[in-house]
Design a protein around this motif. Structure first.
Motif, PDB file in Angstrom:
ATOM      1  N   THR A  80       4.899   8.116   5.292  1.00 26.76           N
ATOM      2  CA  THR A  80       3.839   8.990   5.797  1.00 26.76           C
ATOM      3  C   THR A  80       4.048   9.251   7.281  1.00 26.76           C
ATOM      4  O   THR A  80       4.059  10.400   7.730  1.00 26.76           O
ATOM      5  CB  THR A  80       2.462   8.363   5.564  1.00 26.76           C
ATOM      6  OG1 THR A  80       2.305   8.091   4.170  1.00 26.76           O
ATOM      7  CG2 THR A  80       1.367   9.296   6.010  1.00 26.76           C
ATOM      8  N   ARG A 127      -1.916  15.952  -5.806  1.00 26.51           N
ATOM      9  CA  ARG A 127      -1.942  15.952  -4.351  1.00 26.51           C
ATOM     10  C   ARG A 127      -0.792  16.814  -3.857  1.00 26.51           C
ATOM     11  O   ARG A 127       0.195  17.027  -4.593  1.00 26.51           O
ATOM     12  CB  ARG A 127      -1.794  14.531  -3.804  1.00 26.51           C
ATOM     13  CG  ARG A 127      -0.520  13.807  -4.225  1.00 26.51           C
ATOM     14  CD  ARG A 127      -0.154  12.694  -3.254  1.00 26.51           C
ATOM     15  NE  ARG A 127       0.183  13.234  -1.951  1.00 26.51           N
ATOM     16  CZ  ARG A 127       0.170  12.523  -0.820  1.00 26.51           C
ATOM     17  NH1 ARG A 127      -0.143  11.234  -0.850  1.00 26.51           N
ATOM     18  NH2 ARG A 127       0.480  13.075   0.336  1.00 26.51           N
ATOM     19  N   TRP A 140       2.633  17.590  -2.074  1.00 29.19           N
ATOM     20  CA  TRP A 140       3.804  16.772  -1.789  1.00 29.19           C
ATOM     21  C   TRP A 140       4.955  17.673  -1.390  1.00 29.19           C
ATOM     22  O   TRP A 140       5.296  18.623  -2.098  1.00 29.19           O
ATOM     23  CB  TRP A 140       4.189  15.923  -3.007  1.00 29.19           C
ATOM     24  CG  TRP A 140       5.204  14.866  -2.686  1.00 29.19           C
ATOM     25  CD1 TRP A 140       6.481  14.766  -3.150  1.00 29.19           C
ATOM     26  CD2 TRP A 140       5.024  13.754  -1.795  1.00 29.19           C
ATOM     27  NE1 TRP A 140       7.104  13.671  -2.617  1.00 29.19           N
ATOM     28  CE2 TRP A 140       6.234  13.021  -1.777  1.00 29.19           C
ATOM     29  CE3 TRP A 140       3.957  13.308  -1.021  1.00 29.19           C
ATOM     30  CZ2 TRP A 140       6.398  11.871  -1.009  1.00 29.19           C
ATOM     31  CZ3 TRP A 140       4.123  12.167  -0.247  1.00 29.19           C
ATOM     32  CH2 TRP A 140       5.328  11.470  -0.256  1.00 29.19           C
ATOM     33  N   ARG A 141       5.566  17.363  -0.257  1.00 23.34           N
ATOM     34  CA  ARG A 141       6.542  18.270   0.343  1.00 23.34           C
ATOM     35  C   ARG A 141       7.782  18.479  -0.520  1.00 23.34           C
ATOM     36  O   ARG A 141       8.455  19.488  -0.405  1.00 23.34           O
ATOM     37  CB  ARG A 141       6.955  17.754   1.718  1.00 23.34           C
ATOM     38  CG  ARG A 141       7.514  16.335   1.720  1.00 23.34           C
ATOM     39  CD  ARG A 141       7.809  15.841   3.127  1.00 23.34           C
ATOM     40  NE  ARG A 141       8.236  14.464   3.174  1.00 23.34           N
ATOM     41  CZ  ARG A 141       7.413  13.433   3.280  1.00 23.34           C
ATOM     42  NH1 ARG A 141       6.110  13.652   3.327  1.00 23.34           N
ATOM     43  NH2 ARG A 141       7.860  12.201   3.319  1.00 23.34           N
ATOM     44  N   TYR A 183       5.346  10.377  -7.424  1.00 22.14           N
ATOM     45  CA  TYR A 183       5.713  10.879  -6.100  1.00 22.14           C
ATOM     46  C   TYR A 183       6.082   9.738  -5.155  1.00 22.14           C
ATOM     47  O   TYR A 183       6.601   9.973  -4.066  1.00 22.14           O
ATOM     48  CB  TYR A 183       4.563  11.704  -5.506  1.00 22.14           C
ATOM     49  CG  TYR A 183       3.484  10.894  -4.851  1.00 22.14           C
ATOM     50  CD1 TYR A 183       3.492  10.649  -3.475  1.00 22.14           C
ATOM     51  CD2 TYR A 183       2.448  10.345  -5.599  1.00 22.14           C
ATOM     52  CE1 TYR A 183       2.506   9.887  -2.875  1.00 22.14           C
ATOM     53  CE2 TYR A 183       1.454   9.579  -5.003  1.00 22.14           C
ATOM     54  CZ  TYR A 183       1.488   9.352  -3.641  1.00 22.14           C
ATOM     55  OH  TYR A 183       0.509   8.589  -3.054  1.00 22.14           O
ATOM     56  N   ASP A 184       5.806   8.496  -5.564  1.00 18.57           N
ATOM     57  CA  ASP A 184       5.976   7.345  -4.683  1.00 18.57           C
ATOM     58  C   ASP A 184       6.364   6.142  -5.548  1.00 18.57           C
ATOM     59  O   ASP A 184       5.913   6.038  -6.693  1.00 18.57           O
ATOM     60  CB  ASP A 184       4.655   7.074  -3.950  1.00 18.57           C
ATOM     61  CG  ASP A 184       4.761   5.982  -2.901  1.00 18.57           C
ATOM     62  OD1 ASP A 184       4.721   4.796  -3.295  1.00 18.57           O
ATOM     63  OD2 ASP A 184       4.864   6.311  -1.707  1.00 18.57           O
TER      64      ASP A 184
END
Length: 368
Positions: free
Chosen positions: A86, A202, A204-205, A299-300
């Motif tokens: 982050t 969410r 997310w890039r 995503y993580d």
């Protein structure tokens, strides 16, 4: 009376982090009778209103210093505080708070932390120097324990527990029905006969097309399966734009949860869903506590780890997720639904026991 300061991502109106705080404060109060809790919060007034806990501004160094100086112990966590994906700034902030407590001679516990990823060399060195002086670290998964060892953190006692949100008890059906009425949502009923599916996304890039893919999946859920779709903006100021982008791409109608509720209310609401499709970790945890299966978009690493340990369906990294991947995941949940619910209940029972261990260990350290 014993006094504890809790440091974390609090006061930002993020369901997951507020649930962590609610569960941790309740658990610590049960394990340490008479404990006085002060929270380092972005919005002290909101923390007081929501949790009934005294709080100070986390961005005011003098206020943080005074709170820690008056306390017996700093509890850092839970959540994914110690990572530099982050930003490096947030990692330095949480390490700095720990360092302040150490300088003041206070006991320190890392409470149900998800550690990592920590990629930058300087950050890894700083984390090792600070964390190796912490007497007790509880982590919410094996990958965090491994990373601590890779960093060279060897002195503390490290225990794999679970996210404190697993200890939350869901609100009763009457309360859930009242929320549905206030929100204008359909009557959810029991999830085993339920006709509502939750969706949490969410921004997310690394996932440019995920909104369109999720929109097509949501249309399938509504149009083909006949379920109503309820969107869940977990961190409203961050997630709402992604949610609205998905809804704008949809052909079918959908619902949006508007309010901000206690952790018990949220778990109670999600426990009435049929199943959930989520990028966010804590909707997956809330649903699991309520016995509701999940299809996860990763995503993580923390999402991947949870889905694997909880034996839930993963459609893989969000950067490469296709509509076909999600539809296969949905089919996998639906075809073995009853057995999945039974197995999930068994897995969650183990998570809940591990979550309660955080408070037992905190009490032991505080009473040393």
């Amino acid at each position: 009376m014993p006094s504890v300061v809790i440091s974390g991502y609090y006061g930002f109106d993020n369901w997951g982090d507020e649930a962590i705080l609610e569960a941790a404060a309740t658990g610590l109060a049960g394990a340490v009778p008479g404990v006085e809790i002060t929270v380092l919060s972005h919005d002290p007034a909101a923390t007081l209103a929501r949790h009934g806990l005294h709080a100070v501004n986390r961005s005011d160094p003098a206020a943080v210093w005074r709170a820690i100086r008056r306390s017996d112990m700093l509890v850092s966590g839970g959540g994914s505080l110690l990572q530099d994906v982050t930003s490096t700034r947030s990692l330095w902030y949480y390490l700095g708070v720990i360092l302040m407590a150490q300088h003041l001679g206070k006991k320190v516990m890392l409470y149900a932390n998800g550690v990592g990823p920590i990629n930058r060399r300087l950050n890894r060195s700083l984390a090792r120097l600070v964390l190796d002086r912490v007497p007790l670290i509880t982590v919410r998964g094996p990958s965090s324990e491994r990373l601590l060892r890779e960093l060279g953190v060897t002195a503390p006692r490290v225990v794999v527990t679970a996210d404190s949100a697993f200890a939350i008890e869901p609100a009763p059906l009457e309360r859930v029905a009242a929320i549905c009425e206030a929100e204008g949502l359909p009557d959810i009923g029991d999830h085993r006969q339920g006709r509502v599916v939750g969706v949490a996304v969410r921004p997310w890039r690394g996932s440019r097309n995920i909104e369109r893919v999720v929109a097509r999946a949501a249309d399938y859920i509504s149009g083909k399966l006949g379920y109503r779709v309820l969107f869940l903006p977990v961190h409203r100021r961050v997630d709402l734009a992604a949610v609205e982008a998905v809804r704008a791409e949809m052909q079918q109608p959908s619902y949006l949860l508007q309010g901000s509720y206690s952790a018990a209310d949220t778990v109670g609401l999600l426990s009435r869903l049929r199943w959930i499709l989520s990028m966010r970790l804590h909707p997956l945890i809330f649903a699991a506590v309520g016995g509701v299966p999940a299809v996860g978009l990763v995503y993580d690493p923390k999402v991947h780890e949870f889905l694997a340990e909880a034996e839930q369906v993963s459609v893989g990294p969000v950067e490469r997720t296709t509509l076909e991947d999600i539809l296969l995941g949905i089919t996998e949940v639906e075809k073995d639904y009853s057995n999945r619910v039974v197995r999930l209940g068994q897995v969650v029972a183990r998570f809940r026991e591990r979550a309660r261990l955080n408070n037992t260990l905190a009490a032991e350290l505080l009473n040393l």
